[in-house]
Design a protein around this motif. Structure first.
Motif, PDB file in Angstrom:
ATOM      1  N   HIS A 181       0.810  -1.212   0.000  1.00 20.10           N
ATOM      2  CA  HIS A 181       0.000   0.000   0.000  1.00 20.10           C
ATOM      3  C   HIS A 181       0.845   1.265   0.000  1.00 20.10           C
ATOM      4  CE1 HIS A 181       0.789  -0.443   4.313  1.00 20.10           C
ATOM      5  NE2 HIS A 181       0.626   0.866   4.375  1.00 20.10           N
ATOM      6  N   ASP A 182       2.139   1.161   0.117  1.00 16.48           N
ATOM      7  CA  ASP A 182       3.024   2.324   0.067  1.00 16.48           C
ATOM      8  C   ASP A 182       3.280   2.648  -1.404  1.00 16.48           C
ATOM      9  OD1 ASP A 182       4.727   4.362   0.650  1.00 16.48           O
ATOM     10  OD2 ASP A 182       6.350   3.097   1.393  1.00 16.48           O
ATOM     11  N   THR A 199       1.642   6.446   2.566  1.00 17.28           N
ATOM     12  CA  THR A 199       1.743   5.216   3.363  1.00 17.28           C
ATOM     13  C   THR A 199       0.449   4.883   4.090  1.00 17.28           C
ATOM     14  OG1 THR A 199       2.591   6.499   5.229  1.00 17.28           O
ATOM     15  CG2 THR A 199       4.219   5.549   3.727  1.00 17.28           C
ATOM     16  N   SER A 232      -3.055   3.342   4.570  1.00 17.69           N
ATOM     17  CA  SER A 232      -3.816   2.237   3.968  1.00 17.69           C
ATOM     18  C   SER A 232      -5.192   2.687   3.492  1.00 17.69           C
ATOM     19  CB  SER A 232      -3.979   1.095   4.966  1.00 17.69           C
ATOM     20  OG  SER A 232      -2.736   0.558   5.314  1.00 17.69           O
ATOM     21  N   TYR A 266      -4.829   4.465   0.274  1.00 15.69           N
ATOM     22  CA  TYR A 266      -4.523   3.493  -0.778  1.00 15.69           C
ATOM     23  C   TYR A 266      -5.805   2.826  -1.265  1.00 15.69           C
ATOM     24  CZ  TYR A 266      -2.750  -0.606  -3.189  1.00 15.69           C
ATOM     25  OH  TYR A 266      -2.511  -1.574  -4.132  1.00 15.69           O
TER      26      TYR A 266
END
Length: 138
Positions: A35-36, A47, A49, A52
């Motif tokens: 997810h980064d 970063t 989540s 993301y």
């Protein structure tokens, strides 16, 4: 005897765009999972989540919208007026812009973003193109 190229005489390297070397983004050259990521905009989703997940949903929806715009026949009537041409051109420009955004998102080389783009195109195909083909058959 030392030979030099006339192209590099007195050349100074270009200035760095990075103000802090610790902030350098990692550029991936193959698909990676995690997810980064950096998708479409600098620092997004980063970063986090949750961000993301939002990026994955955003790319999925963009891909579905591209398929919807590809399947729509907004101006199918006979006759070419300036208004119809302008509307068709605007719709084409929006569709092309959305397509490029999906492509640029995939160029982040993130596996989840890639799957969201492919899945969005597949869902859009099933929802919009298949419906249009069924109408022709019936």
């Amino acid at each position: 005897m030392k030979t030099t190229s006339h192209h590099n005489l007195g050349a100074v390297p270009p200035p760095s765009l990075e103000t802090n070397p610790a902030e350098k983004a990692v550029v991936h050259k193959s698909l990676y999972w995690g997810h980064d990521a950096q998708v479409l905009f600098t620092g997004w989703p980063g970063t986090n989540s949750g961000m993301y997940a939002l990026a994955v949903i955003f790319v999925f929806v963009l891909a579905v919208m591209v398929e919807w715009l590809n399947s729509c026949n907004f101006m199918k009537q006979n006759g070419e007026s300036v208004g119809k041409v302008v509307v068709q051109t605007a719709i084409h420009a929006v569709r092309t812009g959305l397509s490029y955004m999906v492509m640029l998102a995939v160029m982040s080389f993130n596996g989840g973003i890639f799957l969201a783009a492919v899945g969005g195109h597949a869902v859009g195909f099933v929802l919009f193109k298949r419906r249009g083909e069924r109408k022709d058959v019936l």
